[in-house]
Motif scaffolding. Sequence first.
Motif, PDB file in Angstrom:
ATOM      1  N   UNK A 122      -0.698  11.609   6.369  1.00  0.00           N
ATOM      2  CA  UNK A 122      -0.472  10.353   5.648  1.00  0.00           C
ATOM      3  C   UNK A 122       1.014  10.116   5.400  1.00  0.00           C
ATOM      4  N   UNK A 123       1.709  11.161   4.960  1.00  0.00           N
ATOM      5  CA  UNK A 123       3.141  11.015   4.676  1.00  0.00           C
ATOM      6  C   UNK A 123       3.911  10.648   5.939  1.00  0.00           C
ATOM      7  N   UNK A 124       3.650  11.364   7.021  1.00  0.00           N
ATOM      8  CA  UNK A 124       4.372  11.111   8.267  1.00  0.00           C
ATOM      9  C   UNK A 124       4.069   9.721   8.810  1.00  0.00           C
ATOM     10  N   UNK A 125       2.795   9.344   8.822  1.00  0.00           N
ATOM     11  CA  UNK A 125       2.402   8.050   9.380  1.00  0.00           C
ATOM     12  C   UNK A 125       2.973   6.904   8.567  1.00  0.00           C
ATOM     13  N   UNK A 126       2.841   6.977   7.242  1.00  0.00           N
ATOM     14  CA  UNK A 126       3.275   5.854   6.418  1.00  0.00           C
ATOM     15  C   UNK A 126       4.791   5.731   6.348  1.00  0.00           C
ATOM     16  N   UNK A 173       0.835  -1.203   0.000  1.00  0.00           N
ATOM     17  CA  UNK A 173       0.000   0.000   0.000  1.00  0.00           C
ATOM     18  C   UNK A 173       0.873   1.257   0.000  1.00  0.00           C
ATOM     19  N   UNK A 174       1.881   1.270   0.867  1.00  0.00           N
ATOM     20  CA  UNK A 174       2.770   2.423   0.950  1.00  0.00           C
ATOM     21  C   UNK A 174       3.500   2.649  -0.363  1.00  0.00           C
ATOM     22  N   UNK A 175       3.993   1.556  -0.976  1.00  0.00           N
ATOM     23  CA  UNK A 175       4.688   1.684  -2.258  1.00  0.00           C
ATOM     24  C   UNK A 175       3.741   2.166  -3.352  1.00  0.00           C
ATOM     25  N   UNK A 176       2.498   1.680  -3.322  1.00  0.00           N
ATOM     26  CA  UNK A 176       1.523   2.093  -4.324  1.00  0.00           C
ATOM     27  C   UNK A 176       1.159   3.557  -4.205  1.00  0.00           C
ATOM     28  N   UNK A 177       1.037   4.061  -2.977  1.00  0.00           N
ATOM     29  CA  UNK A 177       0.712   5.471  -2.771  1.00  0.00           C
ATOM     30  C   UNK A 177       1.806   6.375  -3.328  1.00  0.00           C
ATOM     31  N   UNK A 178       3.065   5.923  -3.237  1.00  0.00           N
ATOM     32  CA  UNK A 178       4.189   6.742  -3.688  1.00  0.00           C
ATOM     33  C   UNK A 178       4.481   6.589  -5.183  1.00  0.00           C
ATOM     34  N   UNK A 179       3.848   5.625  -5.825  1.00  0.00           N
ATOM     35  CA  UNK A 179       4.139   5.354  -7.230  1.00  0.00           C
ATOM     36  C   UNK A 179       3.487   6.388  -8.140  1.00  0.00           C
ATOM     37  N   UNK A 229      -5.121   4.070  -7.021  1.00  0.00           N
ATOM     38  CA  UNK A 229      -6.294   4.941  -7.098  1.00  0.00           C
ATOM     39  C   UNK A 229      -6.255   5.994  -6.001  1.00  0.00           C
ATOM     40  N   UNK A 230      -5.982   5.551  -4.766  1.00  0.00           N
ATOM     41  CA  UNK A 230      -5.925   6.495  -3.643  1.00  0.00           C
ATOM     42  C   UNK A 230      -4.768   7.475  -3.800  1.00  0.00           C
ATOM     43  N   UNK A 231      -3.630   6.989  -4.322  1.00  0.00           N
ATOM     44  CA  UNK A 231      -2.484   7.862  -4.514  1.00  0.00           C
ATOM     45  C   UNK A 231      -2.765   8.967  -5.505  1.00  0.00           C
ATOM     46  N   UNK A 232      -3.475   8.646  -6.594  1.00  0.00           N
ATOM     47  CA  UNK A 232      -3.809   9.665  -7.583  1.00  0.00           C
ATOM     48  C   UNK A 232      -4.788  10.695  -7.024  1.00  0.00           C
ATOM     49  N   UNK A 233      -5.723  10.248  -6.197  1.00  0.00           N
ATOM     50  CA  UNK A 233      -6.752  11.167  -5.688  1.00  0.00           C
ATOM     51  C   UNK A 233      -6.309  11.892  -4.422  1.00  0.00           C
ATOM     52  N   UNK A 234      -5.165  11.496  -3.864  1.00  0.00           N
ATOM     53  CA  UNK A 234      -4.704  12.155  -2.640  1.00  0.00           C
ATOM     54  C   UNK A 234      -4.334  13.617  -2.893  1.00  0.00           C
ATOM     55  N   UNK A 235      -4.020  13.946  -4.150  1.00  0.00           N
ATOM     56  CA  UNK A 235      -3.642  15.325  -4.463  1.00  0.00           C
ATOM     57  C   UNK A 235      -4.811  16.294  -4.272  1.00  0.00           C
ATOM     58  N   UNK A 236      -6.025  15.752  -4.251  1.00  0.00           N
ATOM     59  CA  UNK A 236      -7.202  16.603  -4.065  1.00  0.00           C
ATOM     60  C   UNK A 236      -7.652  16.642  -2.602  1.00  0.00           C
TER      61      UNK A 236
END
Length: 527
Positions: free
Chosen positions: A259-263, A63-69, A243-250
């Motif tokens: 999210x960044x600090x926790x993950x 999940x963490x790797x996917x969010x950063x991809x 999907x979550x990584x792309x929409x996190x910008x909004x």
Amino acid sequence: MQGSLLAVLVLSVLLAGLARRFNLSAPLGLVVAGLAISTIPGFTNIELDPELVLYVLLPPLLWSAGLESSYIGLKRNIGPIGLLAVGLPLATTFAVGFVAYQTVPEVTVAAGLTLGAIVAPPDAVSATAVGRKLGLPRGVMTLLGGESLLNDATALTAYKVALAAAIGTSASWGTGLVTFALAAGVGVAVGIVLGSTIAYIRARLDDPLVESALGLVAPFVIYLAAEEMRGSGVLAVVVAALILGQRSFHAGYQTRLQDVAVWKAFQLVLESFAFLLIGLQLPTVVGELKGIPALVIIVSSAAVFMTVLLVRIVWMYAFAYLPRLGPRRADESPPSHAQVFVVAWAGMRGVVSLAAAFAVPITTLSGEPFPGRPHIVFLTFVVVIGTLLLHGLTLPWLIRRLGVQGDDARSDAIATAAAQEKAAQAAADRLEELLADPATSDVDERAADVLRAWNIRRRNSAWERLGRDADEIGESPTSTFRRLRLEMLAAERATFIAERDAGNIDDEVLRSVLHGLDLEEATLNQS
């Protein structure tokens, strides 16, 4: 056992902290430390629980790797990533399966393919960490990152098919292929549905704390749901994370900061724990080899290990250059031999392989011992430890020796400066619109000038970073502003703390005002 695992968890984080402090490879250091610690009484009976890895460690790491991809980067390189993440694990599965069948007397064809699927997926965590530190080109990093996201799904699905054949539950290879396709399809579908659902819910919560909490439990829920539906939990988690990584910008700024600090912290704990666990398995693995001739162990270990290395190298060179011999791609510039070899050499295996090996049942459905299980577990351990040590020790030297380093920092700075120019112009236009609005006509002119000056400073800061450094031309106006404002913030922070110590304000008040100062300092350090 629970106390030992807790001690391992604490020790792994401490060792990872030391490795980061002295700029060492944390994965490699943790594995070596685990090998040494496994000889200490009290740590000799710690066995790797497959469910702990597959259901607790693997989902959040994926999940963490996917969010950063980068979805755009993955889409642009979907062909090469597919060959690495799907084709290469399957090729490794069959090659290692054949070699194991030929060199280990007890191993059947299906059992050999099970071993091949176990050792097929590289763990790219350490490889990407080394590459990021040494400045590998972004294209290479995209390939390694994309491979690490998807190869576990391919290998674990192939593992399920081969294992079913080995224990007697799969009727034919045709049934196995259907099972493989069904698992992949269900995994992708679950990932899309649950990922979109979670994104929809988070967008309407307007509560950063709850949004982050939902993100923490999401990978476990998604993985379990896909596995219960006989799909690939790995694919489901990866698709949902993209999907979550792309929409996190909004999302709101507080959610992103949390999210960044926790993950980051969560990822450090899980990765450290996983790599230390690898080294701690030595007593368990060696203890199961009783009765196996030493010559068979040596020959099979060397054969399987070399097969794992050679298949990746041959595959990389074949698919990097052979497709360009055709007329359609003849005009494309091929990657350099150095880049191809670095990617081929970044094939370190990890804890997922060991977990899959320990998950192999002791007996088949007929009650017979699983063919060659002790040997399969040992060969997996050899491949994991061997690749971690070999690649971990040589990859940094190889990257420097071959000069495989990109100029991404320079091109990123230019692109950032150009984008900042457009953003600053948009901000300036919006400010003038607001000042011209009768509803805000009472804004003090000095306040308007401060806002204009702040926007100009933001516009200039990105371009100033492209010039000569401060040693050549002295401190820029933006750097002077940043330095002075940081000094002012430090004085404010010290005063607030002194007021708390004197009993004039409460700790809750202190935390609130420091949060605001911290956010401003973070903004200054990023500008």
